[in-house]
Design an enzyme around this catalytic site. Sequence first.
Site, PDB file in Angstrom:
ATOM      1  N   THR A 200       0.845  -1.160   0.192  1.00  0.00           N
ATOM      2  CA  THR A 200       0.007  -0.071   0.015  1.00  0.00           C
ATOM      3  C   THR A 200       0.841   1.273   0.062  1.00  0.00           C
ATOM      4  O   THR A 200       1.910   1.251   0.625  1.00  0.00           O
ATOM      5  CB  THR A 200      -0.930   0.158   1.057  1.00  0.00           C
ATOM      6  OG1 THR A 200      -1.515  -1.198   1.308  1.00  0.00           O
ATOM      7  CG2 THR A 200      -1.704   1.199   1.395  1.00  0.00           C
ATOM      8  N   ARG A 228     -12.464  -9.709  -1.018  1.00  0.00           N
ATOM      9  CA  ARG A 228     -12.258  -8.923   0.247  1.00  0.00           C
ATOM     10  C   ARG A 228     -11.724  -7.444  -0.045  1.00  0.00           C
ATOM     11  O   ARG A 228     -11.097  -7.075  -0.893  1.00  0.00           O
ATOM     12  CB  ARG A 228     -11.276  -9.507   1.157  1.00  0.00           C
ATOM     13  CG  ARG A 228     -10.848  -8.665   2.356  1.00  0.00           C
ATOM     14  CD  ARG A 228      -9.468  -7.788   2.157  1.00  0.00           C
ATOM     15  NE  ARG A 228      -9.231  -7.273   3.371  1.00  0.00           N
ATOM     16  CZ  ARG A 228      -8.123  -6.434   3.430  1.00  0.00           C
ATOM     17  NH1 ARG A 228      -7.612  -5.887   2.398  1.00  0.00           N
ATOM     18  NH2 ARG A 228      -7.893  -6.131   4.684  1.00  0.00           N
ATOM     19  N   GLY A 230     -10.337  -3.909   1.645  1.00  0.00           N
ATOM     20  CA  GLY A 230      -9.728  -3.228   2.935  1.00  0.00           C
ATOM     21  C   GLY A 230     -10.359  -1.645   3.039  1.00  0.00           C
ATOM     22  O   GLY A 230     -11.244  -1.264   2.370  1.00  0.00           O
ATOM     23  N   ASP A 231      -9.601  -0.982   3.883  1.00  0.00           N
ATOM     24  CA  ASP A 231      -9.790   0.387   4.053  1.00  0.00           C
ATOM     25  C   ASP A 231      -9.366   1.166   2.822  1.00  0.00           C
ATOM     26  O   ASP A 231      -9.878   2.334   2.569  1.00  0.00           O
ATOM     27  CB  ASP A 231      -9.249   0.901   5.086  1.00  0.00           C
ATOM     28  CG  ASP A 231      -7.669   0.664   5.175  1.00  0.00           C
ATOM     29  OD1 ASP A 231      -7.213  -0.512   4.841  1.00  0.00           O
ATOM     30  OD2 ASP A 231      -6.704   1.683   5.352  1.00  0.00           O
ATOM     31  N   THR A 251      -2.701   3.121   6.667  1.00  0.00           N
ATOM     32  CA  THR A 251      -2.237   1.933   6.023  1.00  0.00           C
ATOM     33  C   THR A 251      -2.382   0.926   7.387  1.00  0.00           C
ATOM     34  O   THR A 251      -2.142   1.145   8.543  1.00  0.00           O
ATOM     35  CB  THR A 251      -0.786   2.106   5.543  1.00  0.00           C
ATOM     36  OG1 THR A 251      -0.127   0.874   4.982  1.00  0.00           O
ATOM     37  CG2 THR A 251       0.383   2.517   6.572  1.00  0.00           C
ATOM     38  N   GLY A 252      -2.003  -0.370   7.091  1.00  0.00           N
ATOM     39  CA  GLY A 252      -2.082  -1.367   7.882  1.00  0.00           C
ATOM     40  C   GLY A 252      -3.333  -2.352   7.899  1.00  0.00           C
ATOM     41  O   GLY A 252      -3.857  -2.464   6.621  1.00  0.00           O
ATOM     42  N   GLY A 254      -6.424  -3.180   7.280  1.00  0.00           N
ATOM     43  CA  GLY A 254      -7.719  -2.517   6.858  1.00  0.00           C
ATOM     44  C   GLY A 254      -9.060  -2.605   7.590  1.00  0.00           C
ATOM     45  O   GLY A 254      -9.771  -1.635   7.864  1.00  0.00           O
TER      46      GLY A 254
HETATM   47  C1  SD4 Z   1      -5.744  -3.275   3.436  1.00  0.00           C
HETATM   48  N1  SD4 Z   1      -4.933  -1.163   4.323  1.00  0.00           N
HETATM   49  O1  SD4 Z   1      -5.941  -3.720   2.262  1.00  0.00           O
HETATM   50  C2  SD4 Z   1      -4.663  -2.293   3.364  1.00  0.00           C
HETATM   51  C3  SD4 Z   1      -3.115  -2.974   3.445  1.00  0.00           C
HETATM   52  C4  SD4 Z   1      -2.143  -2.096   3.986  1.00  0.00           C
HETATM   53  O2  SD4 Z   1      -0.092  -2.154   4.560  1.00  0.00           O
HETATM   54  O3  SD4 Z   1      -2.195  -0.866   4.205  1.00  0.00           O
HETATM   55  N2  SD4 Z   1      -0.969  -2.669   4.095  1.00  0.00           N
HETATM   56  O4  SD4 Z   1      -6.197  -3.598   4.386  1.00  0.00           O
END
Ligand code: SD4
Length: 341
Positions: A200, A228, A230-231, A251-252, A254
């Site tokens: 990301t 799926r 994410g955010d 980020t992270g 989601g």
């Molecule tokens: C997600 N937020 O798809 C993203 C993944 C991400 O560092 O940011 N990874 O959930």
Amino acid sequence: MPTRRKFLTTSAASLAALAVGPSAEAVALPTRPVVGKPLVISTWDTGLVANLGAWKVLSKGGRALDAVEAGVMVTEAEQNCCVGLGGNPDRDGIVTLDACIMDEQFNCGSVAALERIKHPISVARRVMERTPHVMLVGEGAQQFAVAQGFPLEPQQLSPDAEKAYREWLKTSQYKPIVNIENSGSKKPVGPVGGANNHDTIAMLAQDARGNLSGSCTTSGMGFKMRGRLGDSPLIGSGLYVDNAVGAAAATGQGEDVIRIAGAHTVVELMRQGLAPKAACKAAVERIAKIKGAKARDIQVCFIAVSSQGQHGAFALQKGFSYAVCDAQNQQQLIQADYLLR
Ligand code: SD4
């Protein structure tokens, strides 16, 4: 600036050493500050090179919206990077991409579960500018992209993703790794350390006129269930911009960003008077409280810029860095402060 932060300041010349492939061309930063307050920040160490793409626009007095599109396109084009088509696939072996973009007037566009398109961020911008909608997903998003002239790329995994997928198939267990971006499981990319392992990138920019915009683009969590999201493609979760207040991105993990409508929450906290870092921290604390003991299993990170041009970030766990480029300080990679000690 808090003293706890460790700064890594690099010149444009040393950034050239980070260059990987055609997208990472070094850009000479101006020696004098540009009038106004151009600023760009983005997530992880890959943000350093992406910021240069944005800076090409900002340093010429260009619009923040153009800068955040151009900036993350650098990362999307990176063959050897997990963002974009080089990313890890879902558990059926297919790479699906999510992206969104938002400007200073609450215009926003998004695509999700998009396959075989190299620059989802540009498709998101077209959704914003050329449709009555905010979000297109899956087959419909791809049809729109093709109708807009975006070429369909071959459906194939990058060599790294192919290898990772084969490895994953041995257990087929979905277990996201905290800070996978910095885990070193892929080839190191340069003197700032870390690894080219990002799925990301989120970017926020303020142009010389003081206008804010943001972008976010991802291949999502590797080996996710088919379908799926994410955010990252969700306006309000992965990204939010209110020009009068500020902009934020995430980020992270989601799922946990979505639970608190993360980026919007950070902007609302800034509206209540919190500085960008404090607002990011309060949002992270909210997630930590919800997760309890399970907070240690995930990583969540926010970046933010206020309408006054202050920037900040905060993460749940150690290991998150964000890249800053402005006319005064040139390039920095800042290790973000974090909650779980
Ligand atoms: C997600 N937020 O798809 C993203 C993944 C991400 O560092 O940011 N990874 O959930």
